[in-house]
Design a protein around this motif. Structure first.
Motif, PDB file in Angstrom:
ATOM      1  N   ASN A 187       0.838  -1.191   0.000  1.00  0.00           N
ATOM      2  CA  ASN A 187       0.000   0.000   0.000  1.00  0.00           C
ATOM      3  C   ASN A 187       0.870   1.237   0.000  1.00  0.00           C
ATOM      4  O   ASN A 187       2.017   1.214   0.430  1.00  0.00           O
ATOM      5  CB  ASN A 187      -0.951   0.019   1.187  1.00  0.00           C
ATOM      6  CG  ASN A 187      -2.081  -0.979   0.993  1.00  0.00           C
ATOM      7  OD1 ASN A 187      -2.319  -1.839   1.821  1.00  0.00           O
ATOM      8  ND2 ASN A 187      -2.752  -0.881  -0.141  1.00  0.00           N
ATOM      9  N   MET A 188       0.276   2.304  -0.485  1.00  0.00           N
ATOM     10  CA  MET A 188       1.051   3.511  -0.689  1.00  0.00           C
ATOM     11  C   MET A 188       0.345   4.694  -0.037  1.00  0.00           C
ATOM     12  O   MET A 188      -0.867   4.799  -0.080  1.00  0.00           O
ATOM     13  CB  MET A 188       1.171   3.747  -2.193  1.00  0.00           C
ATOM     14  CG  MET A 188       1.859   5.015  -2.576  1.00  0.00           C
ATOM     15  SD  MET A 188       2.687   4.753  -4.157  1.00  0.00           S
ATOM     16  CE  MET A 188       2.768   6.386  -4.774  1.00  0.00           C
TER      17      MET A 188
ATOM     18  N   ARG B 195      -5.010   4.898   6.413  1.00  0.00           N
ATOM     19  CA  ARG B 195      -5.611   4.193   5.289  1.00  0.00           C
ATOM     20  C   ARG B 195      -4.614   3.226   4.647  1.00  0.00           C
ATOM     21  O   ARG B 195      -4.967   2.118   4.266  1.00  0.00           O
ATOM     22  CB  ARG B 195      -6.111   5.202   4.245  1.00  0.00           C
ATOM     23  CG  ARG B 195      -6.884   4.571   3.119  1.00  0.00           C
ATOM     24  CD  ARG B 195      -7.415   5.577   2.135  1.00  0.00           C
ATOM     25  NE  ARG B 195      -6.354   6.157   1.319  1.00  0.00           N
ATOM     26  CZ  ARG B 195      -6.566   6.975   0.307  1.00  0.00           C
ATOM     27  NH1 ARG B 195      -7.782   7.340  -0.004  1.00  0.00           N
ATOM     28  NH2 ARG B 195      -5.557   7.459  -0.378  1.00  0.00           N
ATOM     29  N   SER B 196      -3.350   3.666   4.540  1.00  0.00           N
ATOM     30  CA  SER B 196      -2.368   2.807   3.874  1.00  0.00           C
ATOM     31  C   SER B 196      -1.874   1.694   4.793  1.00  0.00           C
ATOM     32  O   SER B 196      -1.325   0.702   4.317  1.00  0.00           O
ATOM     33  CB  SER B 196      -1.195   3.646   3.356  1.00  0.00           C
ATOM     34  OG  SER B 196      -0.593   4.349   4.414  1.00  0.00           O
TER      35      SER B 196
ATOM     36  N   LYS C 277      -4.643  -2.248   5.770  1.00  0.00           N
ATOM     37  CA  LYS C 277      -4.642  -3.602   5.210  1.00  0.00           C
ATOM     38  C   LYS C 277      -3.441  -4.418   5.657  1.00  0.00           C
ATOM     39  O   LYS C 277      -3.225  -5.517   5.180  1.00  0.00           O
ATOM     40  CB  LYS C 277      -4.665  -3.526   3.676  1.00  0.00           C
ATOM     41  CG  LYS C 277      -5.980  -3.006   3.142  1.00  0.00           C
ATOM     42  CD  LYS C 277      -5.990  -2.994   1.633  1.00  0.00           C
ATOM     43  CE  LYS C 277      -6.281  -4.368   1.069  1.00  0.00           C
ATOM     44  NZ  LYS C 277      -6.518  -4.333  -0.385  1.00  0.00           N
TER      45      LYS C 277
ATOM     46  N   ASP D  48      -4.616   0.904  -5.577  1.00  0.00           N
ATOM     47  CA  ASP D  48      -3.604   0.548  -4.586  1.00  0.00           C
ATOM     48  C   ASP D  48      -4.241  -0.139  -3.382  1.00  0.00           C
ATOM     49  O   ASP D  48      -3.660  -1.036  -2.776  1.00  0.00           O
ATOM     50  CB  ASP D  48      -2.874   1.815  -4.140  1.00  0.00           C
ATOM     51  CG  ASP D  48      -1.782   1.531  -3.134  1.00  0.00           C
ATOM     52  OD1 ASP D  48      -0.738   1.031  -3.560  1.00  0.00           O
ATOM     53  OD2 ASP D  48      -1.987   1.786  -1.933  1.00  0.00           O
ATOM     54  N   LEU D  49      -5.452   0.279  -3.049  1.00  0.00           N
ATOM     55  CA  LEU D  49      -6.134  -0.293  -1.891  1.00  0.00           C
ATOM     56  C   LEU D  49      -6.924  -1.548  -2.262  1.00  0.00           C
ATOM     57  O   LEU D  49      -7.656  -2.081  -1.443  1.00  0.00           O
ATOM     58  CB  LEU D  49      -7.065   0.745  -1.265  1.00  0.00           C
ATOM     59  CG  LEU D  49      -6.317   1.892  -0.573  1.00  0.00           C
ATOM     60  CD1 LEU D  49      -7.244   3.065  -0.315  1.00  0.00           C
ATOM     61  CD2 LEU D  49      -5.694   1.424   0.728  1.00  0.00           C
TER      62      LEU D  49
END
Lengths: 380, 301
Positions: A95-96, A163-164, A167, B202-203
């Motif tokens: 993730n970024m 948010r990144s 996950k 990306d998610l």
């Protein structure tokens, strides 16, 4: 040849650590332009790695290839043993955190953080548990129902981070993570961000053009220029032992003197430096023949300034003060030598007072000198 | 909270220009129409009675409500309004389904080609609207382009009945109103921050999912603007149903025309127009108020 000099001085690589992310011979071309030119890099687990370079050096392109938003023209990317070179971004365990965050404007803070989890089809209660854990982590619980436009820049940054991280990616990418913040907030956020990343223990690659940011946050830094990875090392390795002129000048400030090797002994080298108007003596040997063209890099803080003549010898020169930049605890003197070269020297504020001397001023004659263990010899 | 009160005099006068314009060319004419709708048909010039009468110190106001009573009791009018709204609704949905992909594609091409494509969307406006509708006659009627082509290939033996049907009505409505959907949608979609789509990917969102969760909700305002630009004029459309539509398709524009020019019944025509304006204005105003409230909420934050 380039590595020959530097690696002799570098501490041995930490042994036994397996590469978690392996970038092997990655090339990216856009038409005729080579944005990333044969980059090899290994990143260990739990590392915070910074790709540092000026704009257009290819660092962002490299990051986008890791995220899957660009496909390498050649080379391979392996993450935790898996070849991800051609995996679509939505299939990568990466993730970024985007530059200027790219928060979804029509979703609340909670919904933004939950977005990635929903794509995985996690059960509702698990999503909400994970979201509140993330909100806790970045201390944004109070703002859960706000929309992004109702948040300050620093708060948006924290939501983007949450948010990144939601996950639990194997690899976190940060694109200029603090670039959108003003300077004061940036310094405070740097440490906060590192603390959060270390708490989570995520492996992390960040891209930045700000060397201070890279030095503060990263465990290791890779210097990029014109698509190539010039040097990789810890912040102090890179500062103390740059392996080329670009790195030496890019990280911190330095004075470079070009010249030919005049004396080449096992434990001592002398360089004829026309710009200095004399010789530079180095207290260790280098690999390379006599007559080879090299550069000596001397940091401003390693240069001593005297108002009285020093004894003749190597590593010294006479010059005139051209400029004095007063910076509080120290001043930077710009001293012009006979050859016309201007050398920067950093002088502590109490230097003159402690020596009982009067401070030199513009156009005064001064002598600069440094010890023979100070210069770093560069061959490229 | 009044917007005008917060503004400085200079900015107030800037805003006063559109207000003045709307008052002169929308509100006043509408009030005149409303006034006529309460009058009675008369053989005079103009062909309706006055609402007020002054005699013997009495001011008599005579409001004729029978036009409205007639509209609300006669099923014909109800059916016509419904049918107009239906045609406008289907036209709007059709324009949206067709226009969205076109607007999206234009917004995603490189800037150099964008202007060319936008020009192509607007190019038909350079020809008279009536000419373009007549051109469709030449395409759709019994001896038209489509039928003669299909006949010559031997696919059909006798001409298809395409013209003066609901099919031809919708085709030409779609054709005429499509640019009004594309342009506002385009100007909305072209502003979309593409990094949001990268962030969605990306998610873990696949392109389709990203479209429905990011692009579509963020283009809401473009969809609303385009739909209004199509729906509102489509309800009152007269020329297209008259020229290419089926004679059975009831449209309020046609009824208006009949009352005005065939029956010379100005009060009835005005009542029909006033009711139509109310049908369109009330939901629009309600929606606008809701939007404003949402916008003000943003500013308060």
């Amino acid at each position: 040849m380039k590595d020959a000099v530097a690696s002799a001085q570098l501490p041995a690589k930490e042994a036994g650590q397996q590469a978690y992310l392996k970038i092997a011979g990655v090339v990216k071309k856009f038409g005729d332009h080579t944005a990333v030119d044969h980059v090899d890099l290994e990143i260990h687990q739990h590392e915070i790695f910074a790709l540092l370079g000026s704009s257009g050096c290819g660092k962002s392109t490299l990051l986008r290839m890791l995220a899957g938003m660009e496909t390498p023209t050649a080379g391979k990317i392996l993450l935790d043993g898996q070849d991800i070179t051609r995996l679509a971004p939505y299939n990568r365990p990466i993730n970024m955190m985007f530059q200027s965050y790219a928060l979804f404007p029509h979703m609340s803070v909670e919904q933004n953080i939950a977005f990635g989890l929903k794509q995985d089809g996690l059960p509702k209660d698990e999503i909400s548990a994970r979201v509140s854990e993330m909100l806790e982590l970045v201390q944004m619980k109070k703002y859960a129902t706000r929309k992004p436009y109702q948040l300050s820049g620093g708060q948006q940054q924290r939501v983007a981070l949450a948010r990144s991280l939601a996950k639990r990616p194997k690899l976190l990418l940060l694109d200029e993570p603090l670039g959108a913040l003003d300077k004061k907030l940036r310094q405070q956020t740097q440490l906060e961000l590192v603390n959060t990343l270390e708490k989570v223990g995520v492996t992390c690659i960040m891209v930045t053009h700000d060397q201070e940011e890279a030095m503060t946050m990263a465990t290791r830094i890779g210097i990029m220029s014109e698509g190539q990875l010039l040097q990789v090392g810890t912040p102090s390795q890179i500062y103390d032992y740059p392996n080329c002129r670009f790195t030496a000048e890019f990280i911190g400030e330095t004075n470079l003197f070009g010249g030919a090797v005049a004396v080449d002994e096992a434990d001592r080298v002398e360089i004829d430096a026309p710009e200095l108007g004399g010789r530079i003596s180095i207290g260790h040997g280098i690999t390379g023949p006599k007559g080879m063209e090299v550069w000596a890099s001397v940091r401003p803080e390693d240069i001593r300034v005297d108002i009285r003549p020093v004894e003749p010898g190597p590593n010294r020169a006479r010059g005139k003060v051209r400029e004095i930049a007063y910076l509080g605890s120290y001043s930077v003197y710009h001293v012009q030598l006979g050859s016309g070269k201007v050398v920067k020297a950093m002088v502590p504020a109490n230097r003159w007072y402690e020596a009982g001397e009067t401070e030199p001023t513009w156009d005064d004659e001064v002598w600069i000198s440094w010890r023979d263990d100070m210069p770093v010899v560069l061959t490229a | 909270m009044s917007l005008l009160r917060k503004l400085s005099p200079g900015r107030g006068s800037v805003i006063a220009v559109p207000y003045l314009w709307l008052t002169l060319f929308f509100l006043v004419p509408f009030l005149i129409v409303l006034k006529i709708s309460f009058a009675e048909q008369d053989i005079a010039i103009p062909p309706f009675t006055a609402l007020t009468e002054y005699a013997d110190g009495y001011l008599n106001v005579k409001l004729n409500l029978s036009n409205f009573l007639y509209i609300f009791t006669d099923e014909f009018y109800f059916d016509t309004y419904l049918s107009s709204l239906k045609v406008a609704l289907f036209t709007t949905i059709g324009c949206l389904l067709l226009g969205y992909p076109i607007a999206y594609a234009i917004a995603r091409t490189d800037p150099a080609r964008r202007n060319v494509l936008l020009m192509l969307v607007m190019l038909p406006f350079w020809t008279s609207f009536l000419l373009r509708v007549y051109a469709w006659m030449g395409i759709l009627n019994e001896t038209g382009l489509i039928n003669s082509f299909l006949m010559s290939t031997g696919l059909i033996d006798e001409p298809l009945h395409l013209f003066h049907t609901d099919f031809s009505l919708y085709i030409v409505m779609l054709y005429a109103y499509l640019p009004f959907m594309i342009l506002p949608l385009y100007s909305n979609l072209v502003k979309l921050d593409l990094r949001l789509l990268e962030a969605a990917a990306d998610l873990g969102a696949r392109p389709m999912k990203a479209f429905f969760t990011i692009t579509l909700p963020l283009s809401k305002n473009g969809i609303i603007a385009g739909s209004m630009l199509v729906f509102i004029p489509a309800v009152g459309e007269f020329v297209i149903p008259e020229l290419v539509g089926s004679s059975e398709t009831l449209m309020i524009g046609k009824v208006l025309w009949n009352e005005f020019f065939d029956n010379n019944n100005w009060p009835m025509a005005s009542a029909v127009a006033a009711v139509m304006a109310l049908i369109l204005i009330v939901p629009t105003a309600l929606f606008h108020r809701f939007e404003t409230r949402e916008l003000e909420g943003k500013n308060h934050a």
